[in-house]
Motif scaffolding. Structure first.
Motif, mmCIF file in Angstrom:
data_model
loop_
_atom_site.group_PDB
_atom_site.id
_atom_site.type_symbol
_atom_site.label_atom_id
_atom_site.label_comp_id
_atom_site.label_asym_id
_atom_site.label_seq_id
_atom_site.Cartn_x
_atom_site.Cartn_y
_atom_site.Cartn_z
ATOM 1 N N VAL A 47 8.592 3.866 -3.980
ATOM 2 C CA VAL A 47 9.738 2.985 -4.193
ATOM 3 C C VAL A 47 9.822 1.938 -3.076
ATOM 4 C CG1 VAL A 47 12.269 2.934 -4.331
ATOM 5 C CG2 VAL A 47 10.992 4.804 -5.411
ATOM 6 N N TYR A 48 9.397 2.295 -1.894
ATOM 7 C CA TYR A 48 9.558 1.439 -0.717
ATOM 8 C C TYR A 48 8.263 0.778 -0.246
ATOM 9 C CZ TYR A 48 13.839 4.130 -0.630
ATOM 10 O OH TYR A 48 15.016 4.720 -0.988
ATOM 11 N N LEU A 49 7.169 1.012 -0.944
ATOM 12 C CA LEU A 49 5.870 0.574 -0.455
ATOM 13 C C LEU A 49 5.783 -0.932 -0.214
ATOM 14 C CD1 LEU A 49 3.101 1.524 0.408
ATOM 15 C CD2 LEU A 49 2.374 1.402 -1.968
ATOM 16 N N ILE A 50 6.237 -1.724 -1.142
ATOM 17 C CA ILE A 50 6.148 -3.189 -0.987
ATOM 18 C C ILE A 50 6.998 -3.650 0.194
ATOM 19 C CG2 ILE A 50 6.599 -5.426 -2.081
ATOM 20 C CD1 ILE A 50 4.177 -3.836 -3.221
ATOM 21 N N ARG A 51 8.190 -3.103 0.327
ATOM 22 C CA ARG A 51 9.061 -3.478 1.458
ATOM 23 C C ARG A 51 8.440 -3.052 2.791
ATOM 24 N NH1 ARG A 51 12.940 -6.929 1.465
ATOM 25 N NH2 ARG A 51 14.433 -5.625 2.526
ATOM 26 N N LEU A 52 7.793 -1.878 2.816
ATOM 27 C CA LEU A 52 7.118 -1.438 4.034
ATOM 28 C C LEU A 52 5.990 -2.405 4.395
ATOM 29 C CD1 LEU A 52 6.957 2.403 3.382
ATOM 30 C CD2 LEU A 52 8.295 1.283 5.163
ATOM 31 N N CYS A 53 5.259 -2.860 3.387
ATOM 32 C CA CYS A 53 4.201 -3.848 3.631
ATOM 33 C C CYS A 53 4.777 -5.130 4.220
ATOM 34 C CB CYS A 53 3.450 -4.163 2.341
ATOM 35 S SG CYS A 53 2.403 -2.829 1.748
ATOM 36 N N GLU A 54 5.929 -5.533 3.726
ATOM 37 C CA GLU A 54 6.571 -6.755 4.220
ATOM 38 C C GLU A 54 6.966 -6.627 5.683
ATOM 39 O OE1 GLU A 54 9.890 -7.459 1.641
ATOM 40 O OE2 GLU A 54 8.610 -7.935 -0.078
ATOM 41 N N ILE A 55 7.626 -5.543 6.025
ATOM 42 C CA ILE A 55 8.119 -5.418 7.399
ATOM 43 C C ILE A 55 6.984 -5.173 8.389
ATOM 44 C CG2 ILE A 55 8.671 -2.941 7.317
ATOM 45 C CD1 ILE A 55 11.191 -3.643 9.029
ATOM 46 N N PHE A 56 5.939 -4.435 7.961
ATOM 47 C CA PHE A 56 4.834 -4.129 8.871
ATOM 48 C C PHE A 56 3.717 -5.166 8.796
ATOM 49 C CE2 PHE A 56 6.078 0.545 8.053
ATOM 50 C CZ PHE A 56 7.017 0.515 9.059
ATOM 51 N N GLN A 57 3.802 -6.082 7.829
ATOM 52 C CA GLN A 57 2.796 -7.125 7.627
ATOM 53 C C GLN A 57 1.407 -6.521 7.440
ATOM 54 O OE1 GLN A 57 3.248 -10.060 10.747
ATOM 55 N NE2 GLN A 57 5.399 -10.350 10.281
ATOM 56 N N VAL A 58 1.334 -5.581 6.488
ATOM 57 C CA VAL A 58 0.072 -4.943 6.133
ATOM 58 C C VAL A 58 -0.088 -5.008 4.619
ATOM 59 C CG1 VAL A 58 0.085 -3.375 8.114
ATOM 60 C CG2 VAL A 58 1.118 -2.632 5.953
ATOM 61 N N LYS A 59 -1.280 -4.651 4.145
ATOM 62 C CA LYS A 59 -1.562 -4.597 2.715
ATOM 63 C C LYS A 59 -1.245 -3.202 2.187
ATOM 64 C CE LYS A 59 -5.681 -5.557 3.684
ATOM 65 N NZ LYS A 59 -7.102 -5.744 3.780
#
Length: 67
Positions: A47-59
Motif C-alpha cells: 500500500v505504501y511502496l510508491i510513497r516510500l520510493c518517493e521519500i527515499f528517492q529509490v526505485k
C-alpha cells in the motif's frame, strides 16, 4: 525469484537521515504502524511502496532481493 525485503525500508530511511516519525508523517500513518512496516509485520507494505520510493528517492525494484 525476487522477494520484498522489508529491511530495505529501515536501510533507506537511515541513509536519508530521517526518523521513523518523519516517514510516518509523510505516509500519513502513526509511528507504530510505520514501525511495523520496518519490522516486516503484516503484508501492508504494498500500500505504501510508491510513497516510500518517493521519500527515499529509490526505485520499486530497490526494495526487492533475489532468493
Amino acid at each position: 525469484m525476487k522477494k520484498f525485503n522489508h529491511r530495505k525500508i529501515k536501510e533507506f530511511r537511515i541513509q536519508n537521515g530521517l526518523t521513523q516519525e518523519e516517514v510516518a508523517d509523510f505516509l500519513g500513518v502513526s509511528q507504530s504502524t510505520y514501525n511495523r512496516l520496518e519490522r516486516g509485520i503484516g503484508e501492508m507494505w504494498g500500500v505504501y511502496l510508491i510513497r516510500l520510493c518517493e521519500i527515499f528517492q529509490v526505485k520499486v525494484s530497490d526494495f526487492f532481493t533475489t532468493d
